[in-house]
Scaffold this active site. Structure first.
Site, mmCIF file in Angstrom:
data_model
loop_
_atom_site.group_PDB
_atom_site.id
_atom_site.type_symbol
_atom_site.label_atom_id
_atom_site.label_comp_id
_atom_site.label_asym_id
_atom_site.label_seq_id
_atom_site.Cartn_x
_atom_site.Cartn_y
_atom_site.Cartn_z
ATOM 1 N N TYR A 57 -5.385 10.614 4.061
ATOM 2 C CA TYR A 57 -4.074 10.812 3.461
ATOM 3 C C TYR A 57 -4.209 11.580 2.130
ATOM 4 C CZ TYR A 57 -2.448 8.221 7.382
ATOM 5 O OH TYR A 57 -2.182 7.855 8.680
ATOM 6 N N GLY A 77 -8.838 -6.102 9.738
ATOM 7 C CA GLY A 77 -7.669 -5.456 10.296
ATOM 8 C C GLY A 77 -7.328 -5.996 11.665
ATOM 9 N N GLN A 98 0.843 -1.191 0.000
ATOM 10 C CA GLN A 98 0.000 0.000 0.000
ATOM 11 C C GLN A 98 0.880 1.244 0.000
ATOM 12 O OE1 GLN A 98 -2.094 1.999 3.306
ATOM 13 N NE2 GLN A 98 -3.994 1.282 2.357
#
Length: 373
Positions: free
Chosen positions: A184, A319, A101
């Site tokens: 981000y 996650g 990523q």
């Protein structure tokens, strides 16, 4: 007919074949040297989790210009490539598949935590959040106002993503995921309050607002092939003070623009205030990875299979469950209990709380040894 089992193989599109529909979601863990090279323990960590249908790494900065935190890993230098090559070799030896990523921090970051010791740059000069931020050596500091990116900065950022994607392939990754989510840089161009520009990358029209994201996707697809590229988005996610009053039109337009490129997948996070999976699924005709645990309770097996049953996604990412359960697919298959997270060592720099969670097999051996003695 849609297969609703997370344990069923998946073979559609360029991403397949995968042994199951369970994806390990990206999670920052701070296990890199100060120059951004992944520590040797990172290879052990990801290899332990190779039974996932697909692993997506933690966010990796494409260049020091995009570094968002101390001891976050990079993919810019020869040392970075060699460090990640050890990781991909370990995962492949264990039978896994792994995507890198790429995460440009944009307004995230602080001079005290950046290799270049400079202020970060972002779409607009807007603070990430009024709260204090983590910096080097575990300290905290007030955030710094980012410098507004010039047009040359924007072009450089697009090129940084493409160069880092080439480095990822050189390091042995099966593909790359662009981090367009969770506040981000790509997300900053898409959101209302972090993009105040009035130029061609600004907020005046939807076409302007999505331009940066589209350019990055196209540049990386050209660099490594669209079939090795995924994109993660989190429409309406308020993390780190992001505001998107009406995300639907923006993200529909973005997907309509890139849907025909033949990407490996779209990785989409649902949100309480905006049902992204429901609204955007008709606008994406390729593989879709759904995530329903962001900013909420950890996703259970039942919740993941409900997403598949509703036809909202082809794969489901997990996650927190993968942090403490390296063999998560096997535990789901056996209906075994999940282990708790060692929260005290989430963001430390060694093996503790990272590679010392036992598999079911190790737990069984340990129990048998205790019984026999």
């Amino acid at each position: 007919m849609t297969n609703t089992s997370l344990l069923a193989p998946y073979s559609a599109g360029p991403l397949g074949p995968l042994p199951n529909r369970i994806v390990m979601a990206p999670m920052s863990r701070h296990r890199a040297t100060e120059d951004g090279t992944p520590l040797p323990v990172v290879a052990d960590h990801y290899a332990q989790r190779a039974s996932a249908g697909l692993i997506v790494t933690e966010g990796i900065w494409p260049s020091s210009r995009g570094q968002s935190g101390w001891r976050f890993p990079g993919l810019e230098t020869a040392a970075h490539i060699e460090g990640w090559r050890r990781v991909t070799a370990a995962v492949h030896a264990a039978g896994g598949r792994i995507y890198a990523q790429l995460m440009h921090g944009g307004r995230h970051g602080h001079p005290l935590s950046r290799i270049d010791e400079d202020a970060p740059a972002a779409p607009s000069a807007v603070l990430v959040d009024p709260s204090r931020v983590h910096v080097r050596d575990g300290g905290k500091a007030d955030p710094v106002t980012p410098r507004e990116m010039s047009l040359d900065d924007i072009r450089t950022a697009v090129q940084d993503f493409a160069d880092a994607a080439r480095n990822a392939i050189a390091a042995g990754f099966d593909g790359v995921e662009l981090h367009g989510a969770n506040s981000y840089l790509i997300h900053q161009f898409l959101a209302d309050n972090s993009n105040l520009r009035t130029d061609a990358y600004g907020r005046n029209t939807i076409a302007d607002r999505i331009r940066f994201a589209v350019e990055v996707v196209r540049a990386v697809a050209d660099a490594i092939g669209a079939e090795r590229l995924g994109l993660r988005l989190s429409p309406g996610n308020p993390q780190f003070g992001m505001v998107e009053a009406d995300p639907g039109p923006v993200y529909r337009a973005l997907l309509d623009e890139i849907d025909g490129l033949g990407l490996a997948y779209l990785h989409l996070t649902d949100n309480d205030s905006y049902p992204a999976l429901t609204d955007l699924r008709p606008h994406w005709h390729g593989t879709l990875i759904g995530n329903v645990g962001e900013n909420g309770d950890p996703t259970t097996r039942e919740a993941g299979e409900a997403v598949l049953a509703e036809g909202l996604a082809d794969l489901v990412s997990y996650g927190r469950a993968f942090i403490s359960n390296p063999d998560l697919p096997e535990r789901f298959a056996a209906n075994a209990p999940l282990q708790e997270i060692d929260a005290a060592h989430l963001y430390t720099h060694g093996a503790e709380g990272y590679t010392d969670y036992p598999s079911m097999e190790r737990q069984l051996v340990s129990a048998q040894t205790s019984t026999s003695t």
